[in-house]
Design a protein around this motif. Sequence first.
Motif: not given
Length: 272
Positions: A16, A253, A256-257, A267, A271
């Motif tokens: 990130r 994402y 990652k979430s 978001l 994105v």
Amino acid sequence: MKGAKTPIHAVAMWVRRQPPKVKAFLAVVSGIAALVFLRLVVHDHDNLFVAAEAVHALGISVLIFKLTKEKTCAGLSLKSQELTAIFLAVRLYCSFVMEFDIHTLLDSATLVTTLWVIYMIRFPLKSSYMDDKDNFKSYYVLLPCAVLSLLIHPTTQHHIFNRILWAFCVYLEAVSVLPQLRVMQNTKIVEPFTAHYVFALGVARFLSCAHWILQVLDTHGRLLTTLGYGLWPSMVLLSEIVQTFILADFCYYYVKSLVGGQLVLRLPSGVV
């Protein structure tokens, strides 16, 4: 006292912090590594295409659960579902008249469930449909795909009409998810079932892309000549790559979430 960060979370945080060019490089390296892994593990690469269809069907099953259990279609793009139905119907027709196989049966099942999703959004659950957020104009993709299919299409022995339709469904499939991405861009918050569905699309399209790339490598490029000559073989591969990269950012994402333990995907700006 805060618990120790897991290695996966630490890697996600490191990625990130990287600049966009480094992230792009890491994405390409990850994609190549995944292709190498699939080439070593999957011996019959036609199975990748079947797997792609199966994952797509799994994603639609998630939608069916959302629509039947939660009784809401909030966050879903009707236009994406309609574009999906169009390219599936065209591809199904081409399969019947050009090459009937297991893909025809898979497409038939996927088309039926997609039409059911469209029905649910248009009628029983119309009150929860976010029409103001689903503001992507369908003709922005339909017209370019139609024009492109007239200019660049297969050069096989099939009838010219069928060859143009074949090209149209290839191009339309590559961009059919854009209205759904616009809805998520407008809302910024993606609830779990919609996120699972879009992630399944991303995985399915990566597997489909991997199928084509590995087939080309296995045949030392001869597969491209069976598709015809001119720009068409390159456009097939380009379409597969485009539809994979369109969803790559969202899939990052999403993972990652999940790693962060978040049920609702938020978001950041820019994105999708």
